[in-house]
Design a protein around this motif. Sequence first.
Motif, mmCIF file in Angstrom:
data_model
loop_
_atom_site.group_PDB
_atom_site.id
_atom_site.type_symbol
_atom_site.label_atom_id
_atom_site.label_comp_id
_atom_site.label_asym_id
_atom_site.label_seq_id
_atom_site.Cartn_x
_atom_site.Cartn_y
_atom_site.Cartn_z
ATOM 1 N N ASP A 78 -19.911 57.300 9.659
ATOM 2 C CA ASP A 78 -19.003 56.563 8.789
ATOM 3 C C ASP A 78 -19.304 56.857 7.331
ATOM 4 N N ASP A 79 -18.393 57.573 6.677
ATOM 5 C CA ASP A 79 -18.470 57.863 5.241
ATOM 6 C C ASP A 79 -19.726 58.650 4.846
ATOM 7 N N GLY A 80 -20.432 59.191 5.824
ATOM 8 C CA GLY A 80 -21.629 59.954 5.497
ATOM 9 C C GLY A 80 -22.723 59.129 4.859
ATOM 10 N N ALA A 81 -22.764 57.830 5.166
ATOM 11 C CA ALA A 81 -23.756 56.940 4.566
ATOM 12 C C ALA A 81 -25.167 57.364 4.952
ATOM 13 N N ILE A 82 -26.135 57.005 4.097
ATOM 14 C CA ILE A 82 -27.526 57.393 4.273
ATOM 15 C C ILE A 82 -28.366 56.164 4.586
ATOM 16 N N GLN A 83 -29.287 56.312 5.541
ATOM 17 C CA GLN A 83 -30.236 55.253 5.828
ATOM 18 C C GLN A 83 -31.526 55.857 6.369
ATOM 19 N N VAL A 84 -32.600 55.088 6.284
ATOM 20 C CA VAL A 84 -33.878 55.467 6.867
ATOM 21 C C VAL A 84 -34.227 54.423 7.920
ATOM 22 N N SER A 85 -34.441 54.872 9.154
ATOM 23 C CA SER A 85 -34.788 53.985 10.260
ATOM 24 C C SER A 85 -36.250 54.201 10.633
ATOM 25 N N VAL A 86 -36.981 53.106 10.811
ATOM 26 C CA VAL A 86 -38.389 53.173 11.188
ATOM 27 C C VAL A 86 -38.514 52.691 12.631
ATOM 28 N N TYR A 87 -39.115 53.530 13.482
ATOM 29 C CA TYR A 87 -39.270 53.223 14.900
ATOM 30 C C TYR A 87 -40.736 53.029 15.237
ATOM 31 N N ASN A 88 -40.975 52.170 16.212
ATOM 32 C CA ASN A 88 -42.305 51.975 16.771
ATOM 33 C C ASN A 88 -42.436 52.873 18.001
ATOM 34 N N VAL A 142 -31.797 61.872 2.279
ATOM 35 C CA VAL A 142 -33.231 61.823 1.988
ATOM 36 C C VAL A 142 -33.872 63.025 2.678
ATOM 37 N N VAL A 143 -34.526 63.889 1.897
ATOM 38 C CA VAL A 143 -35.076 65.129 2.445
ATOM 39 C C VAL A 143 -36.597 65.123 2.533
ATOM 40 N N ALA A 144 -37.247 64.104 1.994
ATOM 41 C CA ALA A 144 -38.704 64.034 2.059
ATOM 42 C C ALA A 144 -39.129 62.576 2.098
ATOM 43 N N LEU A 145 -40.097 62.255 2.987
ATOM 44 C CA LEU A 145 -40.582 60.892 3.141
ATOM 45 C C LEU A 145 -42.079 60.911 3.380
ATOM 46 N N ASP A 146 -42.714 59.753 3.134
ATOM 47 C CA ASP A 146 -44.118 59.619 3.481
ATOM 48 C C ASP A 146 -44.498 58.146 3.524
ATOM 49 N N PHE A 147 -45.358 57.789 4.494
ATOM 50 C CA PHE A 147 -45.913 56.450 4.609
ATOM 51 C C PHE A 147 -47.176 56.339 3.757
ATOM 52 N N SER A 148 -47.458 55.127 3.307
ATOM 53 C CA SER A 148 -48.791 54.847 2.776
ATOM 54 C C SER A 148 -49.754 54.701 3.955
ATOM 55 N N ARG A 149 -51.034 54.787 3.682
ATOM 56 C CA ARG A 149 -52.014 54.749 4.774
ATOM 57 C C ARG A 149 -51.966 53.430 5.525
ATOM 58 N N ASP A 150 -51.675 52.306 4.845
ATOM 59 C CA ASP A 150 -51.618 51.006 5.514
ATOM 60 C C ASP A 150 -50.246 50.711 6.112
ATOM 61 N N ASN A 151 -49.312 51.660 6.044
ATOM 62 C CA ASN A 151 -47.964 51.547 6.616
ATOM 63 C C ASN A 151 -47.111 50.466 5.958
ATOM 64 N N ALA A 173 -39.410 57.902 -0.578
ATOM 65 C CA ALA A 173 -38.308 58.743 -0.122
ATOM 66 C C ALA A 173 -37.732 59.495 -1.320
ATOM 67 N N VAL A 174 -37.353 60.751 -1.084
ATOM 68 C CA VAL A 174 -36.782 61.601 -2.130
ATOM 69 C C VAL A 174 -35.460 62.162 -1.630
ATOM 70 N N THR A 175 -34.437 62.133 -2.481
ATOM 71 C CA THR A 175 -33.112 62.597 -2.086
ATOM 72 C C THR A 175 -32.886 64.050 -2.489
ATOM 73 N N GLN A 176 -31.856 64.600 -1.894
ATOM 74 C CA GLN A 176 -31.489 65.997 -2.087
ATOM 75 C C GLN A 176 -30.714 66.175 -3.386
ATOM 76 N N PRO A 177 -30.813 67.334 -4.059
ATOM 77 C CA PRO A 177 -29.990 67.601 -5.243
ATOM 78 C C PRO A 177 -28.506 67.547 -4.879
#
Length: 388
Positions: free
Chosen positions: A125-135, A155-164, A169-173
């Motif tokens: 739908d409309d090319g919307a962007i989201q980040v989903s976190v799974y267990n 979003v083309v790059a992500l990273d967790f902190s050590r304590d989660n 998140a970084v987006t694309q040009p």
Amino acid sequence: RKASPRGLVSKPFGLHMMEEDKGPGLEEKEKEKEEPVGQQRVAADYTGTSLKFFHALGFKQAPNKTIEHVNDESLVYLVGKHVAIFNYENKAHRFILKNTKTAQIVAFCVSSNRRYIALSERLVDDGAIQVSVYNFNTATRVRTLSFAYLCKNPVVALDFSRDNKYLVAVTQPPDVYIYLWQLDKARLLGMVEVNFACTRVSISPWAHWKLCTTGTDTLRIWHFADKQMKAMDPLQKKKDYRFTCHAWFDDEKMVVGTEEGDILILAGENDRTMELKKTLQGVHEQSAIWSICAIGRGFVCGGDGGHFTLYERTYDGDYFQRYKRFRMQEKQCIVDISISPNEENVVCCVDNNEMVFFSLANVDVMKSDDLSNFKPLPIGFHSDIVTA
């Protein structure tokens, strides 16, 4: 396969994970226990055939990370618009399957404790962007970060902190933004727009307010304070490099890979004083370095020509010294490296969409010129578009 009591394929996590926002409530579980007759009747009336994902050939190369270990013998990677987890000991796959609302998974990252995976998704739908976190353990989605009012670029790059507790998140040009989220509250803590592309991002394992980004022409250390992100250039334009990857070694040092084949050692007592301390030149005979991973004894790196090198930490002004250098027989380009949590197994992703195994546990007795050090994983691959 036989139908489950509800007439559907059962979904144990070890075999098959369907997308769910949350598991059934206690009331529903109690209700299921009280209606065995109805369940049996549905199963008896079901006459169709149920199918499930069993194996995946090939994988999708992602911009930030292509492969990552879930445990000491399992890898996670993208296949199509789904997620595959492959156990290379028992040669079995399991999957996180996305529904029809998801058009594409662009990138992913795995938490340091290997319990969570964050997926950068583009919706139908409309090319919307989201980040989903799974267990990983429960196979359920535990958090959704919506970018609907923030940006339209993936979003083309992500990273967790050590304590989660935090996620960057970084987006694309062309509209590049860096976002820092507090996961437990799904709250955006800060954001900044930059005028350059970022291909890799990471949070310091020792301070969630300290970030690093690398792009083709830029290397920046970020400090988050008072809801603002402030950048520092640790090189101060001493030399022009094309940056490819980076890794935090400890709270005072990090290593950065370049297309020129050099590895830069940055060090400082804090992020405000971090600067270039040493350059390891011509690590792979002037070949580009595309992936670098820190380990307890130092770091490993891989790149063009199938080169793979182990560096050990020293406690002098050299910081690191080369221990052993290996090379794949086919001399393919190593585009990504993943190391198991026990630091005994290494899996390299090469540019023809194959994965190869390297035993880091036996590195001390290996011969550098032995071409059998790298063994293809028995998954099965293809490296081009499927046309028929």
